[in-house]
Design a protein around this motif. Structure first.
Motif, PDB file in Angstrom:
ATOM      1  N   VAL A  41       3.946   6.712 -40.932  1.00 51.44           N
ATOM      2  CA  VAL A  41       2.694   7.463 -41.072  1.00 51.44           C
ATOM      3  C   VAL A  41       2.961   8.703 -41.924  1.00 51.44           C
ATOM      4  CG1 VAL A  41       1.674   6.660 -38.906  1.00 51.44           C
ATOM      5  CG2 VAL A  41       3.041   8.730 -38.925  1.00 51.44           C
ATOM      6  N   PRO A  42       1.965   9.115 -42.698  1.00 54.15           N
ATOM      7  CA  PRO A  42       2.150  10.321 -43.512  1.00 54.15           C
ATOM      8  C   PRO A  42       2.268  11.559 -42.631  1.00 54.15           C
ATOM      9  CG  PRO A  42      -0.037   9.331 -43.882  1.00 54.15           C
ATOM     10  CD  PRO A  42       0.667   8.493 -42.882  1.00 54.15           C
ATOM     11  N   ASP A  43       3.108  12.500 -43.050  1.00 55.92           N
ATOM     12  CA  ASP A  43       3.177  13.743 -42.286  1.00 55.92           C
ATOM     13  C   ASP A  43       1.926  14.570 -42.557  1.00 55.92           C
ATOM     14  OD1 ASP A  43       3.601  15.464 -44.554  1.00 55.92           O
ATOM     15  OD2 ASP A  43       5.750  15.136 -44.450  1.00 55.92           O
ATOM     16  N   ILE A  44       1.756  15.626 -41.832  1.00 54.61           N
ATOM     17  CA  ILE A  44       0.514  16.399 -41.850  1.00 54.61           C
ATOM     18  C   ILE A  44       0.197  16.957 -43.238  1.00 54.61           C
ATOM     19  CG2 ILE A  44       1.540  18.592 -41.110  1.00 54.61           C
ATOM     20  CD1 ILE A  44      -1.844  17.149 -39.953  1.00 54.61           C
ATOM     21  N   SER A  45       1.206  17.283 -44.020  1.00 52.62           N
ATOM     22  CA  SER A  45       0.922  17.812 -45.361  1.00 52.62           C
ATOM     23  C   SER A  45       0.271  16.743 -46.235  1.00 52.62           C
ATOM     24  CB  SER A  45       2.200  18.345 -46.021  1.00 52.62           C
ATOM     25  OG  SER A  45       3.123  17.298 -46.257  1.00 52.62           O
ATOM     26  N   TYR A  46       0.679  15.482 -46.082  1.00 53.16           N
ATOM     27  CA  TYR A  46       0.052  14.402 -46.840  1.00 53.16           C
ATOM     28  C   TYR A  46      -1.339  14.082 -46.291  1.00 53.16           C
ATOM     29  CZ  TYR A  46       4.479  13.626 -49.185  1.00 53.16           C
ATOM     30  OH  TYR A  46       5.618  13.785 -49.938  1.00 53.16           O
ATOM     31  N   ILE A  47      -1.506  14.163 -44.985  1.00 54.17           N
ATOM     32  CA  ILE A  47      -2.834  13.960 -44.400  1.00 54.17           C
ATOM     33  C   ILE A  47      -3.802  14.973 -45.003  1.00 54.17           C
ATOM     34  CG2 ILE A  47      -4.213  14.134 -42.285  1.00 54.17           C
ATOM     35  CD1 ILE A  47      -2.615  11.575 -42.335  1.00 54.17           C
ATOM     36  N   ALA A  48      -3.376  16.226 -45.090  1.00 50.34           N
ATOM     37  CA  ALA A  48      -4.228  17.273 -45.665  1.00 50.34           C
ATOM     38  C   ALA A  48      -4.592  16.946 -47.112  1.00 50.34           C
ATOM     39  CB  ALA A  48      -3.533  18.626 -45.574  1.00 50.34           C
ATOM     40  N   LYS A  49      -3.630  16.514 -47.903  1.00 47.73           N
ATOM     41  CA  LYS A  49      -3.893  16.168 -49.303  1.00 47.73           C
ATOM     42  C   LYS A  49      -4.830  14.965 -49.403  1.00 47.73           C
ATOM     43  CE  LYS A  49       0.544  17.854 -51.018  1.00 47.73           C
ATOM     44  NZ  LYS A  49       1.825  17.465 -51.628  1.00 47.73           N
ATOM     45  N   LEU A  50      -4.643  13.988 -48.530  1.00 46.05           N
ATOM     46  CA  LEU A  50      -5.483  12.789 -48.547  1.00 46.05           C
ATOM     47  C   LEU A  50      -6.932  13.120 -48.187  1.00 46.05           C
ATOM     48  CD1 LEU A  50      -2.918  10.375 -46.908  1.00 46.05           C
ATOM     49  CD2 LEU A  50      -3.897  10.092 -49.204  1.00 46.05           C
ATOM     50  N   THR A  51      -7.142  14.028 -47.244  1.00 46.97           N
ATOM     51  CA  THR A  51      -8.512  14.392 -46.865  1.00 46.97           C
ATOM     52  C   THR A  51      -9.254  15.022 -48.043  1.00 46.97           C
ATOM     53  OG1 THR A  51      -7.919  16.574 -45.971  1.00 46.97           O
ATOM     54  CG2 THR A  51      -7.927  14.726 -44.419  1.00 46.97           C
ATOM     55  N   VAL A  52      -8.558  15.827 -48.815  1.00 43.93           N
ATOM     56  CA  VAL A  52      -9.170  16.465 -49.988  1.00 43.93           C
ATOM     57  C   VAL A  52      -9.406  15.424 -51.077  1.00 43.93           C
ATOM     58  CG1 VAL A  52      -8.796  18.151 -51.835  1.00 43.93           C
ATOM     59  CG2 VAL A  52      -8.197  18.730 -49.469  1.00 43.93           C
ATOM     60  N   LEU A  53      -8.406  14.626 -51.362  1.00 41.88           N
ATOM     61  CA  LEU A  53      -8.504  13.619 -52.419  1.00 41.88           C
ATOM     62  C   LEU A  53      -9.639  12.636 -52.165  1.00 41.88           C
ATOM     63  CD1 LEU A  53      -7.241  12.337 -54.992  1.00 41.88           C
ATOM     64  CD2 LEU A  53      -5.820  10.978 -53.447  1.00 41.88           C
ATOM     65  N   TYR A  54      -9.756  12.180 -50.923  1.00 42.43           N
ATOM     66  CA  TYR A  54     -10.744  11.152 -50.582  1.00 42.43           C
ATOM     67  C   TYR A  54     -12.039  11.725 -49.990  1.00 42.43           C
ATOM     68  CZ  TYR A  54      -6.956   7.736 -51.149  1.00 42.43           C
ATOM     69  OH  TYR A  54      -5.944   6.950 -51.630  1.00 42.43           O
ATOM     70  N   ASP A  55     -12.089  13.042 -49.784  1.00 42.41           N
ATOM     71  CA  ASP A  55     -13.265  13.699 -49.210  1.00 42.41           C
ATOM     72  C   ASP A  55     -13.653  13.078 -47.868  1.00 42.41           C
ATOM     73  OD1 ASP A  55     -15.299  15.605 -49.065  1.00 42.41           O
ATOM     74  OD2 ASP A  55     -16.743  14.306 -50.075  1.00 42.41           O
ATOM     75  N   VAL A  56     -12.654  12.974 -46.985  1.00 45.10           N
ATOM     76  CA  VAL A  56     -12.858  12.502 -45.618  1.00 45.10           C
ATOM     77  C   VAL A  56     -12.215  13.506 -44.673  1.00 45.10           C
ATOM     78  CG1 VAL A  56     -12.945  10.050 -46.243  1.00 45.10           C
ATOM     79  CG2 VAL A  56     -10.754  11.076 -45.594  1.00 45.10           C
ATOM     80  N   SER A  57     -12.579  13.430 -43.407  1.00 44.05           N
ATOM     81  CA  SER A  57     -11.995  14.335 -42.421  1.00 44.05           C
ATOM     82  C   SER A  57     -10.668  13.781 -41.902  1.00 44.05           C
ATOM     83  CB  SER A  57     -12.959  14.529 -41.250  1.00 44.05           C
ATOM     84  OG  SER A  57     -13.079  13.319 -40.517  1.00 44.05           O
ATOM     85  N   ALA A  58      -9.852  14.674 -41.397  1.00 43.77           N
ATOM     86  CA  ALA A  58      -8.609  14.249 -40.759  1.00 43.77           C
ATOM     87  C   ALA A  58      -8.927  13.384 -39.536  1.00 43.77           C
ATOM     88  CB  ALA A  58      -7.772  15.461 -40.363  1.00 43.77           C
ATOM     89  N   ASP A  59     -10.003  13.716 -38.834  1.00 41.08           N
ATOM     90  CA  ASP A  59     -10.418  12.904 -37.689  1.00 41.08           C
ATOM     91  C   ASP A  59     -10.667  11.463 -38.107  1.00 41.08           C
ATOM     92  OD1 ASP A  59     -10.270  14.851 -35.779  1.00 41.08           O
ATOM     93  OD2 ASP A  59     -12.432  15.200 -35.658  1.00 41.08           O
ATOM     94  N   TYR A  60     -11.352  11.280 -39.221  1.00 38.56           N
ATOM     95  CA  TYR A  60     -11.620   9.923 -39.700  1.00 38.56           C
ATOM     96  C   TYR A  60     -10.315   9.172 -39.942  1.00 38.56           C
ATOM     97  CZ  TYR A  60     -12.557   6.053 -42.769  1.00 38.56           C
ATOM     98  OH  TYR A  60     -12.564   4.804 -43.329  1.00 38.56           O
ATOM     99  N   LEU A  61      -9.362   9.826 -40.593  1.00 40.00           N
ATOM    100  CA  LEU A  61      -8.104   9.147 -40.887  1.00 40.00           C
ATOM    101  C   LEU A  61      -7.305   8.831 -39.625  1.00 40.00           C
ATOM    102  CD1 LEU A  61      -6.764  11.061 -44.018  1.00 40.00           C
ATOM    103  CD2 LEU A  61      -7.775   8.773 -43.930  1.00 40.00           C
ATOM    104  N   LEU A  62      -7.288   9.752 -38.689  1.00 41.09           N
ATOM    105  CA  LEU A  62      -6.359   9.651 -37.573  1.00 41.09           C
ATOM    106  C   LEU A  62      -6.900   8.958 -36.331  1.00 41.09           C
ATOM    107  CD1 LEU A  62      -4.786  13.176 -37.942  1.00 41.09           C
ATOM    108  CD2 LEU A  62      -3.841  10.987 -38.701  1.00 41.09           C
ATOM    109  N   LYS A  63      -8.214   8.891 -36.190  1.00 41.43           N
ATOM    110  CA  LYS A  63      -8.784   8.254 -34.995  1.00 41.43           C
ATOM    111  C   LYS A  63      -9.087   6.795 -35.270  1.00 41.43           C
ATOM    112  CE  LYS A  63     -10.760  12.325 -32.847  1.00 41.43           C
ATOM    113  NZ  LYS A  63     -11.988  12.958 -32.363  1.00 41.43           N
ATOM    114  N   ASP A  64      -8.494   5.906 -34.478  1.00 42.83           N
ATOM    115  CA  ASP A  64      -8.731   4.470 -34.633  1.00 42.83           C
ATOM    116  C   ASP A  64     -10.170   4.134 -34.278  1.00 42.83           C
ATOM    117  OD1 ASP A  64      -6.140   4.050 -35.356  1.00 42.83           O
ATOM    118  OD2 ASP A  64      -5.500   3.280 -33.422  1.00 42.83           O
TER     119      ASP A  64
END
Length: 75
Positions: A41-64
């Protein structure tokens, strides 16, 4: 939906190859592939970058199972 599936779907939706995404995130294609295969799984710094790049929330990425913009009603 699992994190790995979300990452793969979002990358494809944005028309990026794994290599292109890796370059944007300043990481390796192997690491992106590992995330998408569910091997890591990506570490938190990549999660942060992915949320900006894809314009989604961290909740969306992390919650099944939760769709972006969908609310989950309490019990």
């Amino acid at each position: 939906m699992m994190l790995s599936s979300k990452l793969r779907d979002l990358r494809k939706k944005h028309g990026l190859s794994q290599k292109e995404l890796a370059e944007k995130l300043m990481t390796t294609q192997a690491k992106v592939a590992s995330w998408e295969n569910g091997d890591s799984v990506p570490d938190i710094s990549y999660i942060a970058k992915l949320t900006v790049l894809y314009d989604v929330s961290a909740d969306y990425l992390l919650k099944d199972g939760k769709q972006e913009g969908q609310t989950i009603e309490p019990g």
